[in-house]
Design a protein around this motif. Structure first.
Motif: not given
Ligand SMILES: Cc1cc2nc3c(=O)[nH]c(=O)nc-3n(C[C@H](O)[C@H](O)[C@H](O)COP(=O)(O)OP(=O)(O)OC[C@H]3O[C@@H](n4cnc5c(N)ncnc54)[C@H](O)[C@@H]3O)c2cc1C
Ligand code: FES
Lengths: 107, 409
Positions: A25, A38, A40-42, A44-47, A49, A71, A84, A86
């Motif tokens: 990512m 991306a 959430c910045g990596g 693992g909360s936004c999916a 990426c 996720l 993902l 990230c």
């Protein structure tokens, strides 16, 4: 520096000379590859990426852990190859890795 | 100087407006005026990976420096906007410059609330909002040498900072004025869970305490409570919320209340002036139409997208499900929806297993979930909240039934 080829959904290729230790990512973000948000910045909360890694590369890219699998369960365009970006750290064995992107990001 | 779009604030929201404008092929001129001297970076790691020293600064920049040059986004950094002239369509900076705008986007977030007590501004009393805060000499020195660190405020930032310092082997005392941590943002089950976690890790937690003064001559030496007790401290980290940075807009006559009020397109009451992110009070579809001000990356990003699309003529009202995360120790909290105003909270799973969720209902409808090490509940919870699922507490508490299955019933 491993060369990674990011491929947009429409087939546009973006070869990137990526630094070891960063995530896929981050490599995409730092080289302005479109199609990975991306948010959430990596962590693992936004999916947003989401990418596809071909099965033949799994030995190198590793497998998704439990959080990542959960996720991914609900993302748009999910398939066997979903990962993902990230959560994948770049290593020199990834030279030539092809990373394909989905049509849309997120849930 | 004159730009088609002037963005005030080079944070999450401001950066995303510029990114989305260029993604939408906007060809006009764009400037971002930022009070910090940094190019836009992620704020969440300031109390997590960056604070812990696990990620260097370059890795938390939202875009590499050359991105902004290539996209012709003019960065005017280290400048603070002090006045807005809505009639002339100009802003004035602290350096005395006047900058004209076609559209103005106010994305200034807020500044940490300062303890309104004697000694509240002594050296060694530190908020956590910017890179400069996280890098402050006091923080650096204290993280190495401090005997004891007091954290004032049991919100997410205070708890995350406490977890990082605790992991680094520091003695941490956390003070919260309410009778539980996270009182403003979560239900009691979640508060009690995090209180126990912090105590089990060795953080000394005091609830329902009032801080009367910060003691010390040239720098902080302790924190005095209202009962007279003085807790020794070499560093005091204050996480008691922010004050939205909207003074210039108030002065310019914008409709303001707990931030600047915006409509569903993120427009303020001033012509051609938008506002987004932490400083924007908006009516949120996921708060039952209540006016709220959200402090999350999700909200800053999604409102930025609403504004950028609006500017290129693709107007669509803000309607995005709120989500948030917080990392403490090995606990990954993920939240979907807004729990404020809930009338029922259902526990799903056993907190003792350190993997569970709290489902919040209002009038029988699921409005939010807090999921601890329960990502599956979180992703399905997003669907359930978006769909406005009505479900009974027994169904929601049954961990054998995936939440999404309740949707099809
Ligand atoms: C320590 C910390 C941890 C966090 N953790 C999380 C998390 O885990 N998950 C999550 O979703 N959210 C988290 N947040 C919240 C999230 O970072 C904010 O919601 C988000 O940054 C808001 O974006 P924004 O653009 O509104 O404001 P900001 O990102 O704060 O940017 C505003 C910028 O405007 C500048 N500015 C202010 N006034 C002026 C002026 N007059 N002229 C010029 N510039 C000005 C400010 O200095 C700042 O640089 C956290 C925040 C902090 C501080
Ligand atoms: S960047 Fe958010 S999950 Fe990967």
């Amino acid at each position: 520096m491993p060369r990674i080829i990011f491929v947009e959904f429409d087939g546009t290729e973006h070869p990137v000379d990526a630094s070891n230790g960063l995530s896929l990512m981050e490599a995409a973000r730092d080289h302005d590859v479109p199609g990975i948000e991306a948010e959430c910045g990596g962590v693992g909360s936004c999916a947003t990426c989401h990418v596809y890694i071909d099965q033949e590369w799994v030995a190198v890219s590793g497998a998704a852990d439990r959080v990542e699998r959960e996720l991914l369960e609900m993302v748009e365009g999910r398939c066997e190859e979903s990962r993902l970006s990230c959560q994948i750290d770049i290593s020199h064995e990834m030279d030539g890795l092809i990373v394909r992107m989905p049509e849309a990001q997120g849930f | 100087m004159q730009f088609d779009v002037v963005i005030v604030g080079a944070g999450h929201g401001g950066a995303q407006v510029a990114v989305m404008l260029r993604t939408q092929k906007f060809e006009g001129s764009i400037a971002i005026i930022g009070e910090e001297s940094e190019l836009p970076y992620e704020r969440p790691p300031l109390s997590k990976e960056y604070f812990a020293g696990e990620k260097e600064f370059e890795r938390i920049q939202l875009r590499p420096a050359r991105y902004w040059d290539e996209r012709e986004v003019t960065m005017l950094l280290g400048k603070r906007v002090v006045a807005v002239d809505p009639a002339a369509h100009t802003v004035a900076t602290d350096g005395g410059e006047t900058i004209g705008y076609g559209k103005l986007v106010w994305a200034t977030g807020g500044h940490p609330r300062v303890l309104p007590i004697p000694g509240g501004d002594l050296p060694g009393v530190q908020g956590v909002r910017t890179r400069a805060d996280a890098d402050a000499d006091a923080m650096k020195a204290a993280s190495e040498t401090a005997g004891q660190i007091v954290v004032v405020g049991g919100g997410y930032i205070g708890l995350e900072a406490a977890a990082v310092l605790n992991k680094a082997g520091k003695k941490v005392v956390l003070l919260e004025a309410q009778n539980r941590v996270l009182a403003r943002v979560a239900g009691e089950e979640l508060s009690r869970f995090y209180e126990k976690e912090h105590r089990d890790h060795g953080v000394e937690l005091h609830l329902g305490v009032c801080v009367d003064a910060i003691e010390g001559d040239t720098r902080v030496t302790g924190v005095r409570l209202s009962d007279g007790e003085v807790i020794p401290a070499d560093l005091v980290i204050v996480g008691i919320g922010i004050i939205p940075a909207v003074a210039p807009l108030i002065a310019a006559g914008a409709d303001c209340a707990n931030g600047v009020r915006v409509d569903r397109l993120c427009k303020t009451s001033l012509p051609d002036v938008y506002a987004i992110g932490d400083c924007a009070a908006h009516v949120n579809d996921f708060a039952e139409g209540a006016e709220v001000r959200l402090e999350s990356v999700q909200n800053a990003n999604d409102q930025a997208n609403v504004v950028a699309k609006g500017i290129v003529g693709d107007e669509a009202p803000y309607h995005a499900i709120p989500w948030f995360w917080s990392n403490q120790y090995d606990l990954k909290l993920q939240t979907a929806g807004l729990s404020t105003g809930h009338d029922q909270a259902v526990l799903r799973g056993d907190p003792a297993t350190r993997s569970f969720s709290v489902v919040y209902l209002k009038a029988g409808k699921v409005i939010a979930l807090d999921c601890v090490n329960a990502t599956r509940d979180y992703v399905q919870g997003r669907m359930v909240v978006s769909a406005g699922l009505e479900a009974g507490p027994e169904q929601l508490a049954d961990i054998e039934t995936p939440l999404k299955e309740l949707l099809s019933v």
